[in-house]
Scaffold this motif. Structure first.
Motif, short mmCIF file in Angstrom:
data_model
loop_
_atom_site.label_atom_id
_atom_site.label_comp_id
_atom_site.label_asym_id
_atom_site.label_seq_id
_atom_site.Cartn_x
_atom_site.Cartn_y
_atom_site.Cartn_z
N SER A 139 98.40 -20.84 77.36
CA SER A 139 98.41 -20.78 75.82
C SER A 139 99.74 -20.36 75.07
CB SER A 139 97.15 -20.09 75.40
OG SER A 139 97.48 -18.69 75.50
N THR A 140 100.42 -19.52 75.88
CA THR A 140 101.59 -18.94 75.30
C THR A 140 102.83 -19.78 75.39
OG1 THR A 140 102.50 -18.22 77.46
CG2 THR A 140 101.16 -16.61 76.53
N GLY A 141 102.60 -20.91 76.08
CA GLY A 141 103.57 -21.97 75.95
C GLY A 141 104.86 -21.59 76.76
N LYS A 142 104.91 -20.49 77.51
CA LYS A 142 105.93 -19.99 78.32
C LYS A 142 105.41 -20.06 79.76
CE LYS A 142 109.26 -18.61 75.43
NZ LYS A 142 110.48 -19.15 75.41
N ALA A 143 104.45 -20.52 80.10
CA ALA A 143 103.82 -20.50 81.57
C ALA A 143 103.69 -22.02 81.91
CB ALA A 143 102.82 -19.56 81.82
N ASP A 144 104.27 -22.51 82.99
CA ASP A 144 103.85 -23.80 83.65
C ASP A 144 102.67 -23.71 84.50
OD1 ASP A 144 103.80 -26.28 84.50
OD2 ASP A 144 105.64 -26.29 85.15
N THR A 145 101.29 -23.53 84.14
CA THR A 145 100.53 -23.29 85.03
C THR A 145 100.15 -24.61 86.04
OG1 THR A 145 98.93 -24.12 83.33
CG2 THR A 145 99.39 -21.78 83.64
N ALA A 146 100.96 -25.74 85.78
CA ALA A 146 100.80 -26.77 86.73
C ALA A 146 101.64 -26.25 87.85
CB ALA A 146 101.50 -27.92 86.44
N LYS A 147 102.20 -25.26 87.95
CA LYS A 147 103.04 -24.85 89.10
C LYS A 147 102.59 -23.38 89.58
CE LYS A 147 107.24 -27.52 88.25
NZ LYS A 147 108.77 -27.16 88.10
N LEU A 148 101.13 -23.05 89.88
CA LEU A 148 100.44 -21.99 89.58
C LEU A 148 100.69 -21.34 91.01
CD1 LEU A 148 98.77 -19.88 88.15
CD2 LEU A 148 96.61 -21.19 88.78
N GLY A 149 100.86 -20.07 91.25
CA GLY A 149 100.91 -19.31 92.51
C GLY A 149 100.06 -18.00 92.16
N GLY B 204 114.27 -19.57 77.81
CA GLY B 204 114.11 -20.69 78.69
C GLY B 204 112.58 -21.02 78.59
N GLY B 205 112.06 -21.75 79.55
CA GLY B 205 110.59 -21.88 80.09
C GLY B 205 110.37 -23.10 79.72
N PRO B 206 109.18 -23.54 79.80
CA PRO B 206 107.99 -22.90 80.48
C PRO B 206 108.40 -22.51 82.00
CG PRO B 206 107.34 -25.03 80.45
CD PRO B 206 108.51 -24.89 79.70
N PHE B 207 107.66 -21.30 82.63
CA PHE B 207 108.15 -20.98 83.87
C PHE B 207 107.16 -21.09 84.83
CE2 PHE B 207 110.23 -18.32 80.62
CZ PHE B 207 111.52 -18.57 80.80
N PRO B 208 107.58 -21.46 86.13
CA PRO B 208 106.52 -21.46 87.10
C PRO B 208 105.39 -19.96 87.00
CG PRO B 208 108.33 -22.22 88.10
CD PRO B 208 108.77 -21.66 86.72
N THR B 209 104.17 -20.03 87.27
CA THR B 209 103.52 -18.98 87.03
C THR B 209 102.87 -18.43 88.17
OG1 THR B 209 102.84 -20.01 84.94
CG2 THR B 209 101.43 -18.39 85.67
N VAL B 210 102.82 -17.21 88.49
CA VAL B 210 102.47 -16.25 89.61
C VAL B 210 101.41 -15.29 88.83
CG1 VAL B 210 102.81 -14.69 91.54
CG2 VAL B 210 104.20 -16.69 90.89
N LEU B 211 100.10 -15.31 89.30
CA LEU B 211 99.19 -14.10 89.17
C LEU B 211 99.33 -13.08 90.29
CD1 LEU B 211 95.93 -16.29 88.77
CD2 LEU B 211 97.26 -15.56 87.05
N VAL B 212 99.65 -11.96 89.70
CA VAL B 212 99.79 -10.75 90.67
C VAL B 212 98.41 -9.97 90.59
CG1 VAL B 212 101.10 -8.76 91.05
CG2 VAL B 212 102.21 -10.64 90.25
N VAL B 213 97.86 -9.92 91.77
CA VAL B 213 96.70 -9.25 91.90
C VAL B 213 96.62 -7.72 92.51
CG1 VAL B 213 94.09 -9.21 92.58
CG2 VAL B 213 95.56 -11.42 92.32
N HIS B 214 96.18 -6.82 91.61
CA HIS B 214 96.75 -5.48 91.78
C HIS B 214 95.91 -4.85 93.14
CE1 HIS B 214 92.91 -4.21 89.94
NE2 HIS B 214 93.21 -4.92 89.10
N GLU B 215 96.46 -3.79 93.64
CA GLU B 215 95.59 -3.03 94.93
C GLU B 215 94.64 -2.33 94.23
OE1 GLU B 215 99.10 -1.17 96.36
OE2 GLU B 215 99.59 -0.41 94.36
N ILE B 216 94.18 -1.19 95.09
CA ILE B 216 92.93 -0.41 94.52
C ILE B 216 93.44 0.61 93.28
CG2 ILE B 216 91.53 -0.49 96.53
CD1 ILE B 216 92.37 2.37 96.94
N PHE B 217 94.84 0.91 93.33
CA PHE B 217 95.29 1.68 92.36
C PHE B 217 95.42 0.99 90.83
CE2 PHE B 217 96.89 3.26 96.40
CZ PHE B 217 95.91 4.27 96.68
N GLY B 218 95.02 -0.08 90.95
CA GLY B 218 95.06 -0.99 89.51
C GLY B 218 96.69 -1.36 89.25
N VAL B 219 96.69 -1.73 87.95
CA VAL B 219 98.23 -2.18 87.27
C VAL B 219 99.05 -0.70 86.88
CG1 VAL B 219 99.20 -3.67 85.81
CG2 VAL B 219 96.89 -4.31 86.70
#
Length: 291
Positions: free
Chosen positions: A155-165, A75-90
């Motif tokens: 740019s991947t075509g899989k992320a709906d960045t109009a629905k960005l969290g 499926g897709g494109p999917f609503p997009t969520v940026l995940v911001v890491h803690e001090i220990f990185g990804v």
């Protein structure tokens, strides 16, 4: 560069002039950061069945940074969520957060925002991580890298960045507040115990409390009432500032709950607060257009 909002109107996004520096980290480390070992028996592990999940490269100012991306396999494109890491990185916990979000139908991506400053995965001392890496990461650079991550996702075509969290934890929780004041296209954010008033520095000129009037999206702040690093008085000050500015944001304080209560791999984990916060995050995203 311009970015089009949902109505198709292009808005300029400032392009910060970032200092050129070598990219120290070219790929993500496996497992958990050394500083958090041994991990708790309560550690949650989310499988990748039904998902496309793994490391990707994000083109940014001066090169590229590694990131972890997870999304539904079909499926897709999917609503997009940026995940911001803690001090220990990804490390594995942040990767698992991405998979949990992907299981809910999101395109979740966690860029390594320390790639230029150092490899925290191999450091065993928390104070060393803070002094040698975290303290050297400019807020301006973080915002630019998050913008680049959004552009790459689109740019991947899989992320709906109009629905960005966006959601983030500890250091990343602070960045959620800052990014909400930076990106006018953001729909909503959830900040997990993000510091509100740490000491200012040249590379960190503003704190969330200083930017309340500029916040563009509704933010849900999740905090512990027994957090030794974020006094309740500061949390209440932020809550009052948001109300005075007429911002549709909300702050939840869990009584007798420490910092890092969602970190299931550490002793600070509090299942009841963590599960409640996760439910609130899902509802918040759905209510504010990230679904």
């Amino acid at each position: 560069m311009d970015r089009a909002d949902d109505a198709g109107v292009k808005r300029p996004i400032s392009q910060p002039q970032l200092s050129r520096r070598a990219f120290v980290v070219g790929s993500l480390a496996a497992g958990f950061a050394l500083a958090v070992m041994p991990v708790s028996a309560d550690t949650i592990t989310t499988g990748s069945n039904g998902l496309v999940a793994g490391e990707v490269k994000i083109p940014v100012e001066g090169g590229e940074i590694p990131a972890y991306r997870a999304m539904p396999a079909n499926g897709g494109p999917f609503p997009t969520v940026l995940v911001v890491h803690e001090i220990f990185g990804v490390h594995e916990h942040i990767k698992d957060i991405c998979r949990r979000l992907a299981k809910l139908g999101y395109f979740a991506v966690a860029p390594l925002l320390y790639a230029r400053e150092g490899d925290v995965a191999s450091m065993s001392d928390v104070q060393q991580i803070i002094a040698k890496v975290v303290a050297k990461v400019p807020d301006q650079q973080v915002a630019s890298d998050l913008d680049a991550t959004v552009a790459w996702a689109k740019s991947t075509g899989k992320a709906d960045t109009a629905k960005l969290g966006i959601t983030g934890f500890c250091w990343g929780g602070r960045q959620v507040w800052l990014y909400a004041a930076h990106n006018p296209s953001l729909k909503a954010g959830v900040a997990w115990y993000g510091p509100l008033q740490p000491p200012a520095a040249a590379i960190r000129p503003k704190n969330p409390i200083d930017l309340v009037d500029q916040i563009n999206a509704p933010i849900l702040g999740l905090y512990g009432g027994a957090d030794m690093g974020i006094p309740v008085a500061q949390i209440e000050q932020m809550r009052a500032a948001l109300k005075a500015a007429g911002k549709p944001s909300e702050i939840v304080i869990y009584p007798d709950t420490p910092h890092g209560f969602n970190a299931d791999y550490r002793p600070s984990y509090k299942p009841e607060a963590a599960k409640d916060g996760w439910k609130r995050m899902q509802a918040w995203f759905k209510e504010h257009g990230v679904a």
